[in-house]
Write an enzyme that holds these catalytic residues in place. Structure first.
Site, PDB file in Angstrom:
ATOM      1  N   LYS A 112       0.854  -1.196   0.000  1.00  0.00           N
ATOM      2  CA  LYS A 112       0.000   0.000   0.000  1.00  0.00           C
ATOM      3  C   LYS A 112       0.884   1.239   0.000  1.00  0.00           C
ATOM      4  O   LYS A 112       1.890   1.278   0.715  1.00  0.00           O
ATOM      5  CB  LYS A 112      -0.896  -0.040   1.250  1.00  0.00           C
ATOM      6  CG  LYS A 112      -1.967   1.040   1.306  1.00  0.00           C
ATOM      7  CD  LYS A 112      -2.845   0.835   2.546  1.00  0.00           C
ATOM      8  CE  LYS A 112      -3.938   1.883   2.661  1.00  0.00           C
ATOM      9  NZ  LYS A 112      -4.800   1.669   3.857  1.00  0.00           N
ATOM     10  N   SER A 125      -9.793   1.512   3.098  1.00  0.00           N
ATOM     11  CA  SER A 125      -8.948   2.305   2.229  1.00  0.00           C
ATOM     12  C   SER A 125      -7.895   1.479   1.472  1.00  0.00           C
ATOM     13  O   SER A 125      -7.335   1.942   0.494  1.00  0.00           O
ATOM     14  CB  SER A 125      -8.240   3.393   3.030  1.00  0.00           C
ATOM     15  OG  SER A 125      -7.324   2.810   3.943  1.00  0.00           O
ATOM     16  N   SER A 142      -9.837  -0.808   7.324  1.00  0.00           N
ATOM     17  CA  SER A 142      -9.272  -0.579   5.989  1.00  0.00           C
ATOM     18  C   SER A 142      -8.527  -1.760   5.369  1.00  0.00           C
ATOM     19  O   SER A 142      -8.189  -1.713   4.184  1.00  0.00           O
ATOM     20  CB  SER A 142      -8.337   0.630   6.014  1.00  0.00           C
ATOM     21  OG  SER A 142      -9.071   1.815   5.976  1.00  0.00           O
TER      22      SER A 142
END
Lengths: 95, 494
Positions: B81, B156, B180
């Site tokens: 990420k 997210s 997330s």
């Protein structure tokens, strides 16, 4: 809960944000909606309940006082929008 | 082996094939890079594909395997990420304000992956600064759900879930502040784990809400998650909130025998606001599967469930408003060029560099912390947090694992909730309590809707009980016979 445009302007100033006049109403409405949801907290009795700022109980983390890996001046300045003579450059502060 | 088959391998199967020299790391990496080249234009999971680095690391992995010095993830293609620092490789947080930021150091988890021999294939899309539940808040691009391209992948860590689901990496790292990792894992049909707060070092993780953030893996199955957790967990002197406990070999803890485990089902979650009946049915079915496998299911109570969402949406923005004060155009990142003086430079830089959801949360957090409101909002929410932790402690007296759906609905359509922040926030309703309480949570696929949208089952364990949690998740996965990547049919090849 009602949040006014004036309140949004005030909070934006504290947070160093410029909010366009056209966006003030939207942010005021969103903040009002979210804070309305938060009103439910007021119904819970929290007398004598200590606040938690940390999820897992740990005390201070100590270590020996010796120098470990650190960034060289050049590396620390690598991402600076403006740098000069080993320092960050900012706009003039004192007129 | 065909290239497409290589991309769909689990980490544990790829480890065997690499060790037995049936495949090489270069072959595997080449196949994954090719998959990204053909597939990612449709999905949009990657912000940056690090092809050169990946090929170099694959070569090194092959050499290490040949001489018998290979680490546990040698030759395994992993993606990260884009809020986890990677030395010399842009780390943008999907924000304009960090569009050109190149970290001068690696996050601890990045170092650990490198040391384990992993091959990094790229950096993954996300909601800007991890604020969002759909990855629609990225400043750069949309990520589409590989199961249905008209839908969001969750967020997210939407890129992290989509990349694994679409076979564009064998495992990924995400971060989880209120769900997330778990929510996008549920929406994309993969496994996602948020470890106990303090289990994994946050050094080099760009901060959103420091008392809630935790890094964790997303993979195709539970065994892979166990393998990755053993690599990234552990104490780190550079993160004073990381905890000095031994890291077990989590994979060795897996077993299908769960006859001794008790699962608790919170009464408050039944008939929760906005629970999709299809999710409710899949959840009931999962409870039956566990009972059939020999586990005990009991009702428990988490009395402050109703207040968790409100407490979370005060605490997280308050911490964010403080953490994001550092983006001021001085030390790194974007700086507005049209400023008259320092204060004007701060304001213009932040106003031009940050997106609307980030501004919304900074405003909300600043409000909750400001004079006259601190007691009513931030302090009150922190007290509620104590009550939520006590709820969990009492629940774990009665059960080993708490069960719930991961998200109240399957993946929604792109654009469906962008105009209503409160509706968007409700998608975290089952996941954010684990962050407030600091306990670990995992999402495993537990079924599909009639149009093949994955549904996730959440299991939460006690602090540092990842071993029991992974064991329960593994046993469920085996008993249910559901592997989100393999079971799904239909339009996942769209």
């Amino acid at each position: 809960m009602k949040i006014t445009k004036e309140q949004v302007r005030h909070v934006a100033e504290l947070a160093r944000l410029d909010i366009d006049e056209a966006d003030l109403d939207g942010f005021a409405r969103d903040l009002g909606d979210i804070l309305e949801h938060a009103e439910s907290l007021g119904r819970v009795d929290t007398t004598d309940v200590p606040p938690t700022s940390h999820a897992v109980e740990i005390c201070n983390a100590f270590r020996e006082d010796f120098i470990t890996g650190h960034l060289e001046n050049k590396d620390a300045l690598e991402n600076a929008p403006e740098a000069e003579e080993g320092s960050f450059v900012v706009p003039r502060i004192i007129e | 082996m065909k290239s497409a088959d290589l991309c769909g391998l689990s980490i544990h199967r790829a480890q065997e094939l690499l060790r037995d020299k049936e495949i090489s790391a270069e072959e595997l990496t080449g196949a994954v890079l090719e998959r990204i080249r053909t597939k990612d234009p449709d999905i949009g999971a990657f912000i940056n594909v690090t092809e050169q680095l990946a090929r170099k690391q694959a070569k090194q992995a092959d050499a290490a395997i040949a001489e018998g010095s290979a680490g546990p993830l040698a030759g395994i293609p992993i993606a990260i990420k884009d809020l986890i620092c990677t030395k010399g490789i842009a780390t943008t947080c999907a924000s304009r304000i960090l569009a050109d930021f190149v970290p001068p150091y690696d996050a601890t988890v990045t170092e650990k992956l490198n040391k384990a021999g992993a091959v990094m294939v790229g950096k993954l899309n996300m909601d800007e600064f991890a604020m969002g539940s759909s990855t629609e808040n990225s400043a750069f691009k949309l990520t589409r759900n590989p199961r249905d391209l008209a839908r969001i992948p969750g967020g997210s860590s939407g890129g992290s879930a989509a990349a694994v689901a679409a076979d564009m990496c064998l495992g990924s790292l995400g971060s989880d502040t209120g769900g997330s990792i778990r929510q996008p894992a549920a929406h994309c049909g993969v496994v996602g784990l948020k470890p106990t707060y303090g289990r994994v070092s946050r050094f080099g993780l760009v901060a959103f809400a420091s008392s809630l953030d935790q890094i964790g893996p997303l993979t195709g199955d539970v065994e892979d998650t166990a393998i990755m957790l053993s690599v990234i967990a552990g104490h780190d002197p550079r993160d004073s909130t990381s905890v000095g406990r031994q890291v077990p070999d989590y994979r060795a803890c897996l077993s299908t025998d769960i006859s001794g485990l008790t699962f608790g089902i919170p009464v408050e979650y039944r008939g929760a606001e906005g629970l999709d009946p299809r999710v409710g049915r899949a959840f009931e079915e999962a409870c039956k599967t566990l009972t059939k496998a020999g586990a005990k299911c009991v009702e428990i109570s988490l009395p402050h469930t109703d207040q968790a969402l409100a407490a979370y949406y005060l605490i997280a923005p308050a911490e964010a408003s403080s953490n994001l004060a550092r983006y001021d155009g001085v030390k790194y990142g974007f700086r507005s060029r049209e400023a008259a003086g320092l204060k004007d430079m701060y304001k213009r830089t932040r106003s031009e560099g940050l997106g609307p959801e980030v501004k919304r949360r900074i405003l909300l957090g600043t409000y909750a912390l400001s004079a006259g409101y601190y007691d009513a909002y931030y302090k009150k929410a922190s007290q509620i947090r104590t009550l939520i932790q006590q709820d969990f402690a009492r629940a774990f007296d009665k059960c080993d694992i708490i069960l719930s759906p991961t998200a109240p609905t399957p993946a929604f359509k792109i654009g469906e909730k962008t105009d209503d922040p409160v509706q968007m926030y409700l998608s975290d309703i089952f996941t954010l309590s684990a962050n407030l309480a600091g306990v670990p949570g995992i999402s495993v696929p537990c079924g599909f809707t009639e149009n093949n949208l994955p549904i996730g089952l959440q299991m939460m364990g006690n602090h540092f009980a990842e071993d029991a949690l992974l064991k329960a998740a593994y046993a469920y996965e085996q008993a249910a016979g559901i592997n989100g990547k393999k079971t799904a049919t239909g339009n996942n090849e769209a």
